[in-house]
Design a protein around this motif. Structure first.
Motif, short mmCIF file in Angstrom:
data_model
loop_
_atom_site.label_atom_id
_atom_site.label_comp_id
_atom_site.label_asym_id
_atom_site.label_seq_id
_atom_site.Cartn_x
_atom_site.Cartn_y
_atom_site.Cartn_z
N MET A 68 -11.29 81.44 15.77
CA MET A 68 -11.75 82.79 15.44
C MET A 68 -13.16 82.75 14.85
O MET A 68 -14.02 83.56 15.19
CB MET A 68 -10.79 83.45 14.45
N SER A 69 -13.40 81.77 13.98
CA SER A 69 -14.72 81.64 13.36
C SER A 69 -15.79 81.32 14.40
O SER A 69 -16.88 81.89 14.40
CB SER A 69 -14.67 80.53 12.30
N PHE A 70 -15.46 80.41 15.32
CA PHE A 70 -16.40 80.08 16.40
C PHE A 70 -16.72 81.31 17.23
O PHE A 70 -17.87 81.57 17.58
CB PHE A 70 -15.80 79.00 17.31
N SER A 71 -15.68 82.07 17.57
CA SER A 71 -15.86 83.26 18.42
C SER A 71 -16.71 84.31 17.72
O SER A 71 -17.63 84.88 18.32
CB SER A 71 -14.49 83.84 18.77
N LYS A 72 -16.43 84.57 16.45
CA LYS A 72 -17.20 85.57 15.70
C LYS A 72 -18.66 85.17 15.58
O LYS A 72 -19.55 86.03 15.55
CB LYS A 72 -16.59 85.75 14.31
N TYR A 73 -18.91 83.86 15.53
CA TYR A 73 -20.29 83.39 15.39
C TYR A 73 -21.04 83.43 16.73
O TYR A 73 -22.26 83.34 16.76
CB TYR A 73 -20.30 81.96 14.84
N GLY A 74 -20.31 83.57 17.82
CA GLY A 74 -20.94 83.65 19.14
C GLY A 74 -21.01 82.34 19.88
O GLY A 74 -21.74 82.22 20.87
N LEU A 75 -20.23 81.35 19.43
CA LEU A 75 -20.18 80.07 20.13
C LEU A 75 -19.37 80.20 21.42
O LEU A 75 -18.45 81.00 21.52
CB LEU A 75 -19.57 78.99 19.24
N LEU A 76 -19.72 79.39 22.40
CA LEU A 76 -19.08 79.43 23.71
C LEU A 76 -18.00 78.36 23.79
O LEU A 76 -18.26 77.18 23.52
CB LEU A 76 -20.13 79.22 24.81
N LEU A 77 -16.81 78.74 24.16
CA LEU A 77 -15.69 77.81 24.24
C LEU A 77 -15.75 77.03 25.55
O LEU A 77 -15.69 77.60 26.63
CB LEU A 77 -14.37 78.57 24.14
N LYS A 78 -15.87 75.70 25.45
CA LYS A 78 -15.94 74.84 26.63
C LYS A 78 -14.59 74.20 26.96
O LYS A 78 -14.28 73.96 28.12
CB LYS A 78 -16.96 73.72 26.40
N TYR A 79 -13.84 73.89 25.91
CA TYR A 79 -12.58 73.15 26.11
C TYR A 79 -11.66 73.47 24.94
O TYR A 79 -12.09 73.54 23.79
CB TYR A 79 -12.86 71.65 26.16
N VAL A 80 -10.38 73.64 25.24
CA VAL A 80 -9.40 73.82 24.17
C VAL A 80 -8.07 73.21 24.60
O VAL A 80 -7.67 73.32 25.76
CB VAL A 80 -9.23 75.32 23.81
N SER A 81 -7.43 72.51 23.67
CA SER A 81 -6.10 71.96 23.93
C SER A 81 -5.23 72.19 22.71
O SER A 81 -5.62 71.85 21.58
CB SER A 81 -6.18 70.46 24.23
N LEU A 82 -4.06 72.74 22.95
CA LEU A 82 -3.10 72.98 21.88
C LEU A 82 -2.13 71.82 21.72
O LEU A 82 -1.29 71.84 20.82
CB LEU A 82 -2.33 74.28 22.15
N ASP A 83 -2.26 70.83 22.58
CA ASP A 83 -1.42 69.62 22.50
C ASP A 83 -2.22 68.49 23.14
O ASP A 83 -1.90 68.00 24.22
CB ASP A 83 -0.09 69.85 23.22
N PHE A 84 -3.24 68.07 22.44
CA PHE A 84 -4.27 67.21 23.01
C PHE A 84 -3.73 65.88 23.53
O PHE A 84 -4.12 65.41 24.59
CB PHE A 84 -5.35 66.96 21.96
N HIS A 85 -2.81 65.27 22.81
CA HIS A 85 -2.31 63.96 23.22
C HIS A 85 -1.41 64.01 24.45
O HIS A 85 -1.10 62.98 25.04
CB HIS A 85 -1.60 63.27 22.06
N ASN A 86 -0.99 65.21 24.81
CA ASN A 86 -0.24 65.38 26.06
C ASN A 86 -1.07 66.08 27.13
O ASN A 86 -0.53 66.58 28.12
CB ASN A 86 1.05 66.18 25.80
N SER A 87 -2.38 66.07 26.94
CA SER A 87 -3.29 66.65 27.94
C SER A 87 -3.76 65.57 28.90
O SER A 87 -3.41 64.39 28.75
CB SER A 87 -4.50 67.28 27.24
N GLU A 88 -4.57 65.96 29.87
CA GLU A 88 -5.09 65.01 30.85
C GLU A 88 -6.47 64.46 30.44
O GLU A 88 -7.13 63.79 31.23
CB GLU A 88 -5.18 65.69 32.22
N TYR A 89 -6.87 64.73 29.23
CA TYR A 89 -8.17 64.26 28.74
C TYR A 89 -8.19 62.73 28.71
O TYR A 89 -7.25 62.10 28.22
CB TYR A 89 -8.44 64.82 27.35
N GLU A 90 -9.26 62.15 29.21
CA GLU A 90 -9.38 60.69 29.25
C GLU A 90 -10.48 60.23 28.30
O GLU A 90 -11.47 60.92 28.10
CB GLU A 90 -9.69 60.22 30.67
N GLY A 91 -10.28 59.06 27.73
CA GLY A 91 -11.32 58.46 26.90
C GLY A 91 -11.30 58.88 25.45
O GLY A 91 -12.30 58.70 24.75
N ASN A 92 -10.17 59.41 24.98
CA ASN A 92 -10.11 59.83 23.59
C ASN A 92 -10.18 58.62 22.66
O ASN A 92 -9.53 57.60 22.88
CB ASN A 92 -8.81 60.58 23.32
N ILE A 93 -10.99 58.75 21.61
CA ILE A 93 -11.06 57.75 20.56
C ILE A 93 -10.48 58.38 19.30
O ILE A 93 -10.92 59.45 18.87
CB ILE A 93 -12.50 57.27 20.33
#
Length: 213
Positions: A164-189
């Protein structure tokens, strides 16, 4: 997080100015002099014990990294990691995040990482959250146009607040995951907290947001 005081930490930090930058205000606008190149600079606000920054620097030699941590009794562990790894593209700052504009000029920073920041759940502490509007303004003051914030947490309330804070400030959402470790994202450190919380079965939330060009 309760920090165990290490009275010897400050003295050791002072012995390694090549890793923990002393008098960082003198490099404002010219961090390329510290790293000896003009590679992009990514900073982690609240770097803790330094696992994330150390592994990121190893994996991406074409990017310069800066871990920022207020507590000398915590950053000392990050220093030990850096001494062992001796990475030319990683430095540490033992400073308060509120003072970032003292050490970085506009266009110095390309990307900010906020990993498992203190959620400060009480409403009266909202201004201390690293995703509060005043911090978003502070990051914008030191970043390139179109710079990004990458944010990870296990705290659902903080994640919802931050979106909500990002949105109110005018930032653009590029990526969001509500369960990141079960996503298809590769290369997480992972950070130390990320490993700890995920082992306990906590869901990890992550997003990437971008300032307008």
């Amino acid at each position: 997080m309760r920090v165990r005081h290490k009275p010897w930490a400050k003295e050791k930090i002072d012995q390694y100015p090549q890793y923990v930058v002393a008098n960082p205000e003198q490099y404002k606008g010219k961090w390329h002099e510290v790293f000896g190149n003009n590679h992009p600079l990514h900073i982690e606000v609240g770097t803790g014990k330094g696992q994330f920054m150390t592994e990121m620097a190893k994996a991406n030699p074409g990017i310069n990294y800066m871990g920022i941590e207020l507590y000398d009794s915590v950053i000392i562990t990050a220093l030990d990691r850096l001494i062992e790894a001796d990475l030319p593209n990683l430095r540490l700052l033992n400073v308060n995040a509120n003072d970032l504009a003292k050490y970085f000029a506009k266009n110095d920073v390309d990307q900010v990482y906020l990993n498992f920041s203190d959620p400060w759940p009480k409403g009266r502490h909202e201004k201390r959250r690293l995703t509060y509007k005043d911090f978003l303004k502070l990051y914008e003051e030191i970043m390139v146009d179109g710079g990004e914030i990458h944010f990870k947490t296990d705290n659902q309330g903080l994640f919802e607040y931050s979106l909500m804070s990002f949105s109110k400030y005018g930032l653009l959402l590029k990526y969001v995951s509500l369960d990141f470790h079960n996503s298809e994202y590769e290369g997480n450190i992972m950070t130390e907290y990320e490993e700890k919380f995920s082992e306990k079965g906590h869901r990890i939330y992550r997003c990437e947001v971008k300032y307008p060009n």
